[in-house]
Design a protein around this motif. Structure first.
Motif, short mmCIF file in Angstrom:
data_model
loop_
_atom_site.label_atom_id
_atom_site.label_comp_id
_atom_site.label_asym_id
_atom_site.label_seq_id
_atom_site.Cartn_x
_atom_site.Cartn_y
_atom_site.Cartn_z
N ASP A 8 0.84 -1.21 0.00
CA ASP A 8 0.00 0.00 0.00
C ASP A 8 0.87 1.25 0.00
OD1 ASP A 8 -2.30 -1.44 0.02
OD2 ASP A 8 -2.69 -1.25 2.17
N ARG A 10 -6.84 9.65 6.49
CA ARG A 10 -5.59 8.97 6.86
C ARG A 10 -5.72 7.49 6.52
NH1 ARG A 10 -5.56 9.37 12.73
NH2 ARG A 10 -3.66 8.14 12.67
N ARG A 11 -4.74 6.99 5.80
CA ARG A 11 -4.80 5.58 5.41
C ARG A 11 -4.74 4.68 6.65
NH1 ARG A 11 -1.33 2.21 3.51
NH2 ARG A 11 0.37 3.71 3.37
N ALA A 12 -4.02 5.16 7.69
CA ALA A 12 -3.94 4.39 8.92
C ALA A 12 -5.33 4.18 9.52
CB ALA A 12 -3.03 5.10 9.91
N VAL A 54 0.23 3.54 14.59
CA VAL A 54 -0.92 2.64 14.75
C VAL A 54 -0.44 1.21 15.01
CG1 VAL A 54 -2.83 1.58 13.48
CG2 VAL A 54 -2.47 4.05 13.37
N ASP A 106 2.76 7.81 10.67
CA ASP A 106 1.39 7.69 11.15
C ASP A 106 0.99 6.22 11.26
OD1 ASP A 106 -1.14 8.54 11.90
OD2 ASP A 106 -1.89 8.51 9.84
N MET A 107 1.29 5.48 10.20
CA MET A 107 0.94 4.05 10.15
C MET A 107 1.75 3.29 11.21
SD MET A 107 -1.10 2.33 8.20
CE MET A 107 -1.53 0.60 8.21
N TYR A 146 -7.08 1.52 7.58
CA TYR A 146 -6.50 0.22 7.94
C TYR A 146 -7.13 -0.31 9.24
CZ TYR A 146 -2.99 -3.01 9.81
OH TYR A 146 -2.37 -4.09 10.35
N THR A 147 -7.19 0.55 10.26
CA THR A 147 -7.73 0.06 11.55
C THR A 147 -9.23 -0.21 11.43
OG1 THR A 147 -7.90 2.37 12.21
CG2 THR A 147 -6.04 1.16 13.07
N GLN A 200 -9.78 -3.50 9.78
CA GLN A 200 -9.49 -4.56 10.77
C GLN A 200 -10.67 -4.78 11.70
OE1 GLN A 200 -5.90 -3.47 12.85
NE2 GLN A 200 -4.87 -5.31 12.11
N TYR A 220 -9.58 -2.07 -1.66
CA TYR A 220 -8.47 -2.32 -0.74
C TYR A 220 -8.10 -0.98 -0.11
CZ TYR A 220 -5.48 -0.68 -4.56
OH TYR A 220 -4.92 0.07 -5.55
N THR A 221 -7.21 -0.99 0.85
CA THR A 221 -7.01 0.20 1.69
C THR A 221 -6.78 1.48 0.88
OG1 THR A 221 -5.86 -1.34 3.13
CG2 THR A 221 -5.79 0.94 3.76
N GLN A 228 -0.86 -1.18 18.34
CA GLN A 228 -1.46 -2.50 18.30
C GLN A 228 -0.53 -3.55 18.90
OE1 GLN A 228 -2.65 -3.23 14.26
NE2 GLN A 228 -4.57 -2.13 14.53
N GLU A 239 3.20 9.66 6.26
CA GLU A 239 2.20 8.59 6.30
C GLU A 239 2.78 7.33 6.97
OE1 GLU A 239 -0.99 7.27 3.13
OE2 GLU A 239 0.91 6.30 2.74
#
Lengths: 891, 111
Positions: free
Chosen positions: A26, B43-45, A57, A53-54, B48-49, B52, B26-27, A61, A50
């Motif tokens: 991605d 935000r792509r994050a 997350v 940021d990811m 994603y969450t 999920q 998809y994302t 987790q 980005e």
């Protein structure tokens, strides 16, 4: 173009293994889309943001469930910062300092070791150097190599070459100023893949010997010297003496191939194409699709073997090497990659040490909250919960420190770039960034995290490591269960040791700089203006077809005479002279031989090293430097059958054992040619004129030889002009006079001669300041640490003190018994520190005399007194304990 | 019975996944679809969450597609809306419509 490597690595590291491929995929796809819409620079930035940021997350987790950090913990952490301002300021600044030093070192090391070429697919640009297998050193390729490789090598798609020259930029009636010019093949611009902002880049047709002279200029030059004139194309400017037409302006930031702002075509004639001869150039290229550095190397090896068979004499010992582009044009400094990594490790150790000390402070604070911790445990809070809360508090402190460190690191990197610019003659290479790379910011965050873990988790584990029952019991009777154990003792001892050692390091550097400054140049250097003098070779003077090139030195000699002539009309000018090196500059050193036995102290009495300079026959007269014995040179010495030399006083003292030098003979032990094999007769002795160096830490006046010369004997010529008044005020006038003599006559590094020597010690000065900063931080931390430990000890034993006072014990004995342990720790730290100082001084100055040992002892005593000052307040508090109050408070 | 109602952003993700279909959702594409249609910064994050969470709720299913060159040879994780997911979308949109009811004119006017 792929997403930045660090972003892929970061997400790859944090993503669960089952999701790694699609998450990184991605990122890759989003980056490519950005590249199309936003350009490479913005795309890299956005993808970096980005990815962070990811990553946040994914990290949450991964560890969020285990740590259980909540927003409330951070709020509490913030309140604690405000509640304990002393700890916040001292701990925060110390952490910020350590993070700053670590981040700047990381950035600088990365820029040295793995510089990122800011060009499209910059990692596919390579450089080719020749390696002389007999001399075991690298050598620049010849033009003939370039032409052959360009025609025959297939694994490198486009091949370019350049040659760096200095020329005067002549604009109308303005005073000419020297600029760095790249004589570059037109293909060089194709390799760089950068389009011009205006007009065009150089073309193959421009390389023809009879093509009109053209020039492409850089953005900054266009802005500063042409005021951003949009009609600049077609204007004629002088590049040296050659009038050239501006055909293009390159965009902002473009300085390929190194730090250039002016590009002219690289031209050559048939004489340049003899194998192993002609002019030397730097060669670079872009790997063809599918090509790699190793495949290019393999192809060049084959080609080189074929050519060596055809030209065994000239090419037999030459092997081309494919290198990364940056490494090919800017060799790694002598310090090497190992040294740079060691610097990184040292800075990391510094961070650990500082954090260990802050952890001690945090631990002392945690001890004061012991009751709170035990009660929370009793109410059901898990150990992990309490540890995570204390960690959050440390993380807030670490975050603040990281923000301060980040801001300071920005300045640090800018400083580094300015130093790199000075080293490379005014402008830093274009791949040197003056801002922090995202990887460095990430590293800085990592440092802050490590610091927070050390500062928060260590003390928290220690503070929560006891059983709830005993904790409650001890808390209820206020005797305090937390003790300072072995680890904290080690931290305190090392902290005091470093406190003792660091100021000495700074002091040694201070002495070094002061010592160097105290070395007298031997004449009034502040009355002289110095400059490096250059002139264009004849082949560049607009007559590109000229094959009989007048040697540059001969032309320079005649221009020098004209300049000297024009200076005679200037009332401020008292005289002018030249030399291959001026006093205060770094002189070349060579082994020499003396005709008869030298001093008895040397193992090999006839072989020494001496600095040397080729000088004008009027050198000593113009510098007004007295001659201690013998005579100065005269013009007859230039053509005499007997080669003559003047030596300095250090030469007489060290090489000749203070014996009469006049009439003795010296020569170079490793001569460059037959001419320099000649014996030279010593005709005079000069005073020591700022030639310093030597094997020891503190430089001293070195033995030196002065040989008479004319300018055409000298490769690199410096002039010194004796003036009335401030010499640097004459700079502009001198440029005008030089320009009136010849527009291609260039004056570099115009400075007063006394500033020349001083500029060489700038780095030592900086190091001194840095070490002073570290010393101050270490001192503050150490004193605060000692204070905390003492306070902690008093708090923990308040009841005991009260009981002993109530029973009538002598207060002095109470203080001694309470503080015996911390004072022993401080003493141990001072002993270790004094030992470090002893070793340091021993390494720097050699065997120590009684005076030096006494000084170290005095210094250790002084440090002990300073450390004991930190104990005053806790001691007064201990002595002030009222028995009744102490007992009442406990129950 | 587990709560199958959708929060606002969950609903946006479900709607984007339905629109793009199981071969294209998809994302990255879901984030772009929402950004294009709503004009919001996405935000792509977050996507994603949310994906999920929806998968954990059993409202969607995901599987890896084929490797693709524009992704450096890596596959997409494709999103397929399950029947429970479709029902949740239907319930949520109906709830919103029911609540909006005759307020549509007022909302439109005030906008």
């Amino acid at each position: 173009m792929k997403a930045p490597q660090w972003t892929r690595r970061l997400l790859g590291l944090l993503a669960p293994s089952s999701r790694e491929r699609d998450i990184v995929g991605d990122l890759e796809e989003a980056h490519r889309r950005r590249l199309d819409h936003r350009g490479p620079r913005l795309a890299r930035l956005l993808t970096g943001v980005e990815a962070i940021d990811m990553a946040a997350v994914l990290l949450r987790q991964r560890v969020g469930g285990w740590v259980g950090v909540s927003l409330l913990d951070f709020k509490l952490g913030w309140r604690m910062l405000i509640r304990y301002p002393g700890l916040t300021v001292v701990g925060g600044l110390a952490m910020a300092f350590a993070i700053w030093v670590g981040a700047v070192t990381f950035e600088v090391v990365n820029q040295f070791l793995t510089p990122d070429l800011p060009l499209d697919e910059g990692d596919r640009i390579v450089g080719i150097q020749n390696w002389d297998t007999e001399a075991n050193r690298s050598a620049a390729p010849f033009l003939e190599d370039f032409v052959t490789w360009r025609d025959e090598v297939r694994t490198i798609g486009e091949l370019g070459a350049f040659r760096e020259v200095s020329r005067n930029l002549v604009l109308g009636e303005e005073v000419p100023e020297p600029v760095a010019v790249a004589e570059i093949s037109a293909s060089g611009f194709q390799v760089a893949r950068v389009r011009p902002l205006l007009g065009r880049t150089l073309m193959a047709a421009d390389e023809a010997v009879d093509a009109p002279a053209v020039v492409v200029i850089g953005y900054d030059l266009w802005q500063t010297r042409f005021q951003g004139d949009p009609e600049v194309l077609g204007r004629t400017v002088g590049i040296g003496s050659a009038p050239s037409t501006v055909v293009g302006v390159m965009p902002e930031g473009f300085a390929f191939p190194r730090a250039h702002a002016v590009w002219v075509p690289l031209r050559w004639n048939m004489r340049d194409l003899e194998p192993g001869g002609g002019r030397q150039v730097a060669v670079f290229g872009r790997l063809a699709p599918g090509g790699t550095r190793s495949s290019a190397q393999a192809e060049l090896d084959l080609l080189s073997a074929r050519r060596a068979t055809r030209f065994p004499d000239t090419l037999g010992r030459i092997r081309p090497r494919v290198l990364s582009y940056v490494r090919s044009v800017q060799p790694l400094p002598d310090i090497g990659s190992g040294g740079l990594m060691a610097a990184n490790m040292f800075m990391l150790m510094l961070l650990l040490l500082i954090c260990g000390n802050i952890a001690l402070l945090m631990f002392a604070r945690a001890a004061t909250r012991e009751g709170e911790i035990v009660v929370r445990s009793a109410l059901g809070a898990s150990r992990a919960r309490i540890v995570s809360q204390l960690f959050s508090e440390a993380l807030v402190l670490g975050g603040v420190a990281a923000a301060v460190g980040l801001a300071a690191a920005g300045f640090g990197v800018k400083w580094y770039v300015s130093m790199a610019a000075v080293d490379s003659g005014g402008q830093a290479p274009f791949w040197i960034r003056d801002h922090l790379a995202p990887a460095t910011i990430l590293y800085l965050c990592g440092l802050a995290l490590i610091a927070s873990v050390i500062v928060g988790v260590g003390p928290a584990l220690k503070a929560t490591g006891r059983q709830v029952g005993s904790g409650l019991r001890q808390t209820s009777v206020r005797v305090g269960g937390i003790r300072i154990g072995g680890v904290w003792t080690a931290v305190l001892v090392s902290q005091v040791a470093v406190t003792v050692a660091f100021p000495t390091t700074a002091f040694v550097f201070h002495r070094y700089v002061a010592h160097v400054r105290s070395l007298d140049l031997g004449f009034e250097a502040g009355e002289y203006l110095s400059a490096r003098l250059e002139a264009d070779e004849v082949s560049f003077l607009g007559n590109e077809r000229a094959l009989d090139v007048t040697p540059p030195g001969v032309r320079l000699a005649s221009l020098y005479q004209e300049l000297e002539q024009s200076l005679t009309g200037e009332s401020e000018v008292l005289g002018m002279t030249f030399a291959s090196r001026l006093p205060g500059m770094n002189h070349p050193r060579s082994p020499i031989e003396v005709d008869e036995a030298g001093p008895l102290s040397e193992a090999d009495p006839q072989l020494f090293r001496a600095a040397s300079a080729l000088i004008d026959v009027d050198f000593f007269r113009v510098l007004d430097a007295p001659i201690a014995a013998g005579r100065v040179f005269d013009s007859g010495d230039l053509n005499s059958d007997v080669a003559v030399v003047i030596v300095n006083r250090a030469f007489v003292d060290e090489v000749l054992g203070s014996r009469n030098p006049i009439g003795r003979r010296v020569r170079y032990a490793v001569p460059a040619d037959e001419e320099s094999r000649r014996w030279h007769e010593i005709v005079g002795v000069a005073e020591n004129l700022g030639i310093v160096g030597g094997p020891g830490f503190f430089p001293r006046n070195e033995p030196a030889l002065y040989l008479p010369a004319t300018l055409d004997d000298i490769d690199l010529a410096y002039v010194a002009i004796h003036l009335r008044g401030d010499p640097e005020a004459f700079t502009n006038r001198l440029r005008i006079l030089a320009s009136s003599v010849d527009r291609s006559l260039r004056l570099h590094d115009l400075r007063a001669l006394n500033h020349v020597a001083e500029s060489q010690w700038n780095e030592s000065q900086f190091l001194f300041r840095l070490l002073t900063g570290v010393s101050i931080v270490a001192l503050i931390l150490s004193l605060t640490g000692i204070y905390s430990v003492m306070s902690f000890t008093v708090t923990r034993r308040t009841r005991e003190i009260g009981v002993r006072v109530a029973l009538g014990s002598d207060r002095r004995r109470i203080v001694v018994s309470i503080f015996r342990r911390p004072i022993m720790q401080v003493l141990a730290g001072i002993a270790v520190g004094a030992w470090l100082v002893f070793l340091l001084v021993l390494a720097v100055t050699g065997p120590l005399g009684a005076r030096e040992i006494g000084l170290v002892g005095l210094y250790a005593t002084l440090m002990f007194v300073v450390c004991m000052l930190a104990c005053i307040v806790p001691t007064r508090r201990a002595l002030g304990v009222e028995p009744a109050e102490a007992l009442r408070a406990d129950w | 019975m587990p709560d199958k109602s959708l929060a606002e952003f969950e609903l946006l993700v479900m709607l984007a996944a339905l629109r793009l279909g199981p071969e294209e959702a998809y994302t990255v594409s879901i984030a772009e679809d929402i950004a294009e249609r709503t004009g919001r910064f996405v935000r792509r994050a977050n996507v994603y969450t949310t994906v999920q969470r929806l998968e954990e709720k059993g409202l969607i299913a995901t599987h890896l597609g084929e490797s693709r060159p524009e992704r450096g040879g890596r596959p997409r994780r494709l999103v397929k809306v399950e029947s429970a997911g479709l029902a949740a979308v239907r319930d949520t949109t109906r709830t919103i419509e029911a609540m909006v009811g005759s307020l549509g004119d007022i909302i439109a006017d005030s906008g």
